[in-house]
Scaffold this motif. Structure first.
Motif, PDB file in Angstrom:
ATOM      1  N   SER A 104       5.701  -0.731   5.158  1.00  0.00           N
ATOM      2  CA  SER A 104       5.435  -0.792   6.679  1.00  0.00           C
ATOM      3  C   SER A 104       5.741   0.577   6.700  1.00  0.00           C
ATOM      4  CB  SER A 104       7.559  -1.016   6.686  1.00  0.00           C
ATOM      5  OG  SER A 104       8.265  -1.011   5.719  1.00  0.00           O
ATOM      6  N   LEU A 105       5.864   0.995   8.166  1.00  0.00           N
ATOM      7  CA  LEU A 105       6.071   2.574   8.767  1.00  0.00           C
ATOM      8  C   LEU A 105       7.779   2.861   8.750  1.00  0.00           C
ATOM      9  CD1 LEU A 105       5.467   2.223  12.187  1.00  0.00           C
ATOM     10  CD2 LEU A 105       4.428   2.785  10.326  1.00  0.00           C
ATOM     11  N   ALA A 106       8.656   2.095   8.321  1.00  0.00           N
ATOM     12  CA  ALA A 106      10.232   2.656   7.501  1.00  0.00           C
ATOM     13  C   ALA A 106      10.199   2.828   5.759  1.00  0.00           C
ATOM     14  CB  ALA A 106      10.813   1.103   8.090  1.00  0.00           C
ATOM     15  N   GLY A 107       9.188   1.524   4.607  1.00  0.00           N
ATOM     16  CA  GLY A 107       8.898   2.002   3.740  1.00  0.00           C
ATOM     17  C   GLY A 107       8.234   3.397   3.497  1.00  0.00           C
ATOM     18  N   ALA A 108       6.896   3.536   4.033  1.00  0.00           N
ATOM     19  CA  ALA A 108       6.021   4.710   3.820  1.00  0.00           C
ATOM     20  C   ALA A 108       7.382   6.504   4.232  1.00  0.00           C
ATOM     21  CB  ALA A 108       5.494   4.409   4.603  1.00  0.00           C
ATOM     22  N   ARG A 109       8.049   5.454   5.511  1.00  0.00           N
ATOM     23  CA  ARG A 109       8.599   6.965   5.700  1.00  0.00           C
ATOM     24  C   ARG A 109       9.664   7.962   5.091  1.00  0.00           C
ATOM     25  NH1 ARG A 109      11.050   8.197  11.863  1.00  0.00           N
ATOM     26  NH2 ARG A 109      10.384  10.292  12.095  1.00  0.00           N
ATOM     27  N   ALA A 110      10.473   6.223   4.015  1.00  0.00           N
ATOM     28  CA  ALA A 110      11.633   6.335   3.231  1.00  0.00           C
ATOM     29  C   ALA A 110      11.540   7.257   1.910  1.00  0.00           C
ATOM     30  CB  ALA A 110      12.079   4.883   2.834  1.00  0.00           C
ATOM     31  N   CYS A 111       9.822   7.044   1.563  1.00  0.00           N
ATOM     32  CA  CYS A 111       9.032   7.581   0.608  1.00  0.00           C
ATOM     33  C   CYS A 111       8.520   8.981   0.166  1.00  0.00           C
ATOM     34  CB  CYS A 111       7.930   6.355   0.379  1.00  0.00           C
ATOM     35  SG  CYS A 111       7.026   7.227  -2.152  1.00  0.00           S
ATOM     36  N   ILE A 112       8.381   9.059   1.771  1.00  0.00           N
ATOM     37  CA  ILE A 112       7.666  10.639   1.778  1.00  0.00           C
ATOM     38  C   ILE A 112       9.009  11.441   2.219  1.00  0.00           C
ATOM     39  CG2 ILE A 112       6.249  12.291   3.795  1.00  0.00           C
ATOM     40  CD1 ILE A 112       4.406   9.820   4.376  1.00  0.00           C
ATOM     41  N   ASP A 113       9.798  11.414   2.867  1.00  0.00           N
ATOM     42  CA  ASP A 113      11.555  11.918   3.448  1.00  0.00           C
ATOM     43  C   ASP A 113      12.161  11.550   1.590  1.00  0.00           C
ATOM     44  OD1 ASP A 113      10.574  12.185   5.759  1.00  0.00           O
ATOM     45  OD2 ASP A 113      12.514  11.036   6.428  1.00  0.00           O
TER      46      ASP A 113
END
Length: 365
Positions: free
Chosen positions: A58-67
């Motif tokens: 998901s967008l939220a999951g990818a963003r959390a992993c990158i951040d």
């Protein structure tokens, strides 16, 4: 000159036509764009598309992993120490292929920009154009025939047809498309895991008997069913292409060992970036397995990286790089362009992207 910042931005870009497969229907490309910046102000871009029905990300999951862990893995490090950075990214989290792929591409883009080279040249290639097919969404035979004629008029000579919703109806759809475009246009199928092995064999054989002239069939059965894929491959004459069955090296080795498919579709969001994708292409070539490079529904960021990979490494079949062609309002300044079936790579460092903005949201009429 270390990496001083890693930032993310959610982008939703409208499509000019709904994109429909056996798995989903969408009117937007939804993705997380990552920007990696060094102390000189050079920026590298990558993206992690949201693909619930394939990767599950998901967008939220990818963003959390990158951040979180991926940012921590690269911050403060030398951007020219690329291989060490890529190893750090791969080891920073389990799975999260799209997020890792986004940072991997951004690091490659940054390194190429620092070297003053287009990404394709940085990867070892010299080509500045690559060919692509174009996809026709799942639809009824008459509308598909009309769409096929329109895409040929747009300059495409390789059509990728989404099937897998109805084996009997799929045969009628392909027959109608072949009648509409004539014998000189290549037709390939993508079932997106939509058939059982028995349905796949029956449908593909019917198309073979009809003289439809199918180039290949992509992922006819569920991605986890390697034995089922091998069964289909052994019982049809049309080449089979593994897509959702192959994320990494272990998956490709299983396909090779079981002779489960004739070809493999390598995608950056599945394989976790350019580094692993290059390994997959080399392994497939060594094993005599055919190759193409594909994409999820991504913007010009991910497509630019995929096209650069093809320009540097080549594939045995025309690759599937049309995803950004579907976008009606590009979020990217600079980067690749389309001229019919030709993807034009920019003569600029890295991906040639000057910036990314979020375009207006698409609303259904």
């Amino acid at each position: 000159m270390p990496i001083i910042d890693v930032t993310t931005q959610v982008v939703s870009a409208p499509l000019h036509t709904p994109f429909v497969t056996a798995l989903r229907r969408t009117t937007t490309t939804d993705t997380v764009v990552v920007t990696v910046t060094d102390t000189d102000g050079h920026r590298g871009y990558g993206e992690a598309p949201q693909v619930w029905k394939v990767t599950g990300e998901s967008l939220a999951g990818a963003r959390a992993c990158i951040d979180g862990p991926l940012r921590a893995a690269v911050l403060g490090r030398d951007p020219d120490d690329l291989q060490a950075l890529l190893r750090a990214v791969r080891g920073a989290a389990v799975a999260n292929h799209g997020a890792k792929g986004a940072v991997d591409v951004a690091l490659h883009d940054l390194a190429a920009r620092r070297a003053g080279l287009p990404l394709a040249r940085y990867l070892g290639g010299a080509a500045d154009t690559v060919r692509t097919d174009v996809t026709l969404s799942v639809d009824e035979p008459e509308r598909l025939a009309t769409a096929a004629r329109a895409r040929v008029a747009d300059g495409f000579d390789v059509l990728k047809i989404k099937v897998g919703t109805d084996p009997v109806g799929d045969v009628a759809r392909i027959t109608a498309i072949r009648a509409a475009v004539g014998p000189d246009v290549q037709i390939r199928l993508d079932a997106n895991q939509g058939w059982t092995p028995r349905q796949a064999v029956r449908a593909i054989r019917a198309m073979e008997d009809s003289g439809a002239g199918i180039e290949l069939v992509e992922q006819p059965v569920a991605g986890h069913d390697i034995a089922g894929l091998a069964h289909v491959t052994a019982h049809v004459d049309t080449p089979t292409l593994a897509d959702e069955a192959v994320y990494g090296v272990r998956d490709l080795l299983a396909v090779i060992q079981q002779r489960a498919a004739d070809m493999v579709n390598v995608k950056l969001a599945k394989s976790a970036g350019l580094g692993p994708a290059r390994t997959l292409l080399e392994l497939a070539a060594a094993a005599g397995v055919g190759t193409m490079v594909g994409s999820m529904m991504e913007t010009h960021v991910g497509l630019g990286a995929a096209a650069s990979l093809v320009a540097a490494y080549g594939t045995t079949a025309v690759s599937d790089l049309d995803a950004a062609w579907w976008i009606s309002d590009t979020p990217v300044v600079g980067g690749i362009r389309y001229d019919g079936a030709t993807v034009l790579l920019p003569d600029a460092p890295g991906l040639g992207i000057e910036g990314v903005v979020d375009p207006p949201m698409h609303t259904e009429p």
